[in-house]
Design a protein around this motif. Structure first.
Motif, PDB file in Angstrom:
ATOM      1  N   ASN B 117       2.026  22.341 -23.123  1.00 57.02           N
ATOM      2  CA  ASN B 117       0.921  22.756 -22.269  1.00 57.02           C
ATOM      3  C   ASN B 117       1.334  22.785 -20.816  1.00 57.02           C
ATOM      4  N   GLU B 120       3.631  25.684 -20.152  1.00 50.86           N
ATOM      5  CA  GLU B 120       2.867  26.937 -20.169  1.00 50.86           C
ATOM      6  C   GLU B 120       2.091  27.116 -18.867  1.00 50.86           C
ATOM      7  N   LEU B 121       1.469  26.027 -18.425  1.00 53.96           N
ATOM      8  CA  LEU B 121       0.697  26.080 -17.178  1.00 53.96           C
ATOM      9  C   LEU B 121       1.604  26.425 -15.995  1.00 53.96           C
ATOM     10  N   TRP B 124       2.380  29.944 -15.927  1.00 52.64           N
ATOM     11  CA  TRP B 124       1.222  30.736 -15.492  1.00 52.64           C
ATOM     12  C   TRP B 124       1.127  30.806 -13.977  1.00 52.64           C
ATOM     13  N   VAL B 153      -4.327  20.245 -14.691  1.00 53.17           N
ATOM     14  CA  VAL B 153      -3.690  19.972 -15.969  1.00 53.17           C
ATOM     15  C   VAL B 153      -4.533  19.044 -16.857  1.00 53.17           C
ATOM     16  N   LEU B 179      -7.282  31.800 -11.443  1.00 53.38           N
ATOM     17  CA  LEU B 179      -7.124  30.561 -12.208  1.00 53.38           C
ATOM     18  C   LEU B 179      -8.365  29.679 -12.054  1.00 53.38           C
TER      19      LEU B 179
END
Ligand SMILES: Nc1ncnc2c1ncn2[C@@H]1O[C@H](COP(=O)(O)OP(=O)(O)OP(=O)(O)O)[C@@H](O)[C@H]1O
Ligand SMILES: [Mg+2]
Lengths: 336, 219
Positions: B117, B120-121, B124, B153, B179
């Motif tokens: 995660n 991935e963040l 992004w 997060v 975002l």
């Protein structure tokens, strides 16, 4: 944006902890395996330099503590060895008296002794043996040969069933002029008193060392907190609990304490061995050198003694963990 | 969800930096906080993430009166608030990845559970290549994005961002705003302090305007 962020709940925080677990976590031992293998990476920045000097100081403290513990064990062992021997023996001394035949006197005394219950055996020291005992004070030489010298009867008693000393004393005095009974009580008392004094001194030293170590850890913890102020503030603001921060700091001091403790035990044992070797080669293993007896291997640390030395690293680790924790929690209690 | 009533704040013996500030943030709302430099935006946010206590007035966060909150309950509340600090406050001895994972790590989440995660963040926000760089060697904009990633997060219920687009070009600012919008759509309440008129015009959210320590709500 990922949907995958797991809801990171605080479920295990609410889990009821048993007393034992809370003790373990108080001592911060739950990270123990990772700490020892080095796989646990602290959030606080590494402080190699200050960490190293702190390790040296704490190691020096631990080393002194190990020496004090060794001294304590050896004193205990020596006292036991000496007093055990002495307790089995009493001595009858017969001073020469004008007009009495020494040999007759000895015979009478021996007879009295042998007829007393609780006495196992008697050995009369010959004139030469008695003289030799006096040599250290009066010097060698035939000068003494003609002098009337007190004679000694060494008496082995039944420890479990000792004779009535007072009665024996009176009987000897009445029947044998110049006879006296020495139960070594006074000498034993003196040894015990000096040994106890030495033990008190070594305990005092241990107490001082502990207090000093605690003070050192307090200072070092405060310094670590001050130099990591920004990190700790950020940890707080992202929601870290005091406990978490305390554990981070504690784990650092745990490693330092463990290292210091173990190194000092090794150094202490080496010191003990080398000092023993040195004194043996210097004074020999002569049993008469009773003062050095305990260092020349006649009273050794023994297996239990070596185990007892490991109380030093244990105590050090506990001091490091609890002291740093208390200091950290105190400091954190003052910030929002 | 958030309620301020006649809140005043002064530093030491100085003048009141905030005066009679009253407003509410409904759950799932999106607000901008604006005002000239020195108007007290950062101070107001500090009250919200419990780094300051008000000198007077009443603040309630998630239905709890801040004044009566015991210290040991602060972490639980802070974990529900994500903060992008004006000066980022990334930890220099940790990598970008570790910085962003920090809020999860302090909660005792296991690495395996968050590693993907977090990566991935970071991709992004455009830091996929900078995972192992320390903040010292990141550019201002990169640091800003890392700070934003760290704030979001933990899927906070409330996101507070202090000038989150101050160091990035308008294009990236748009992307970062998206975002925040996306987070808001997922239910996060958002308050962004900014002077960026362009940004505020792009997204017609209500504004809290601070002027000389007093607050006015403009919708
Ligand atoms: N820790 C502090 N101690 C004393 N005064 C402070 C402190 N922090 C802020 N101030 C003062 O409070 C006022 C508001 O500051 P604040 O940082 O909240 O403004 P701001 O709106 O965030 O400004 P900017 O847009 O420049 O970031 C300023 O006058 C500042 O000097
Ligand atoms: Mg500001």
């Amino acid at each position: 944006m990922s949907e995958g962020f797991s809801q990171t709940g605080d479920s295990n925080e609410n889990a009821t902890e048993t007393r034992f677990q809370s003790l373990l976590s108080f001592l911060n031992l739950k990270n123990l395996p990772g700490l020892i293998t080095g796989s646990y990476i602290s959030i606080l920045p590494a402080q190699t330099k200050s960490g190293r000097s702190l390790t040296i100081v704490v190691t020096a403290m631990c080393y002194l503590a190990v020496l004090a513990v060794i001294a304590n064990i050896l004193i205990n062992g020596s006292v036991q060895a000496w007093t055990a021997d002495v307790a089995k023996q009493v001595t009858v001394q017969i001073k020469p008296v004008d007009g009495e035949n020494m040999n007759v006197q000895i015979e009478i005394a021996t007879a009295i002794l042998n007829s007393t219950r609780g006495i196992v055996s008697t050995t009369t020291l010959s004139n030469e043996e008695s003289l030799r005992l006096l040599e250290p004070w009066l010097g060698e030489g035939s000068l003494l040969a003609d002098l009337p010298v007190p004679r000694l009867i060494s008496v082995v008693i039944d420890e479990k069933n000792p004779p009535a000393f007072d009665e024996l004393k009176q009987r000897l005095k009445r029947k044998v002029k110049g006879a006296s009974l020495d139960t070594h009580k006074r000498w034993q008392g003196q040894i015990l008193r000096s040994a106890n004094a030495l033990k008190m001194i070594s305990l005092g030293i241990l107490t001082l060392i502990s207090i000093t170590t605690i003070a050192i850890i307090i200072f070092a913890t405060r310094a670590a907190m001050a130099s990591n102020e920004e990190v700790i503030s950020v940890l707080h603001l992202v929601g870290a609990q005091d406990n978490f921060i305390a554990e981070e700091v504690q784990s650092r001091f745990f490693i330092i304490g463990l290292k210091a403790g173990l190194i000092s035990v090794v150094c202490g044992i080496l010191t003990y061995i080398f000092l023993g070797l040195f004194l043996t080669s210097y004074f020999g293993t002569d049993a008469d050198q009773t003062g050095f007896q305990f260092l020349t291997g006649q009273t050794s640390l023994g297996f239990m003694g070596f185990l007892v030395l490991f109380t030093v690293p244990l105590a050090t680790v506990i001091i490091c963990l609890t002291t740093s924790r208390i200091v950290v929690l105190r400091i954190l209690a003052g910030v929002l | 969800m958030i309620q301020f009533e006649n809140v005043g704040l002064r530093y030491g013996m100085g003048p009141e930096v905030l005066r009679n500030v009253s407003f509410q943030l409904a759950p799932g709302s999106f607000h901008f906080l604006t005002g000239s430099s020195g108007a007290g935006k950062t101070s107001l946010l500090q009250l919200l993430f419990l780094a300051q206590r008000p000198t007077r007035g009443l603040i309630s966060i998630f239905g709890q009166d801040v004044a009566t909150l015991p210290r040991r309950e602060l972490p639980a509340i802070r974990r529900r608030i994500g903060v992008v600090f004006q000066e980022f406050r990334l930890l220099n001895h940790l990598t970008t990845y570790e910085n962003v994972a920090l809020p999860l790590r302090i909660r005792g989440v296991h690495t395996d559970e968050y590693e993907n995660n977090v990566i991935e963040l970071l991709r992004w926000v455009g830091l996929g290549e900078r995972l192992n760089a320390t903040p010292e060697i990141l550019s201002g904009g990169e640091k800003q994005r890392a700070a934003i990633a760290r704030a979001v997060v933990g899927r906070p219920a409330l996101l507070l961002a202090d000038e989150p687009t101050g160091n990035v070009d308008p294009e990236l600012a748009q992307r970062l705003l998206r975002l925040f919008v996306e987070l808001n759509r997922l239910g996060t309440t958002i308050l962004i302090a900014t002077h960026d008129r362009l940004l505020m015009n792009d997204f017609g959210a209500p504004r809290l305007v601070l002027d000389n320590g007093e607050l006015e709500v403009v919708s």
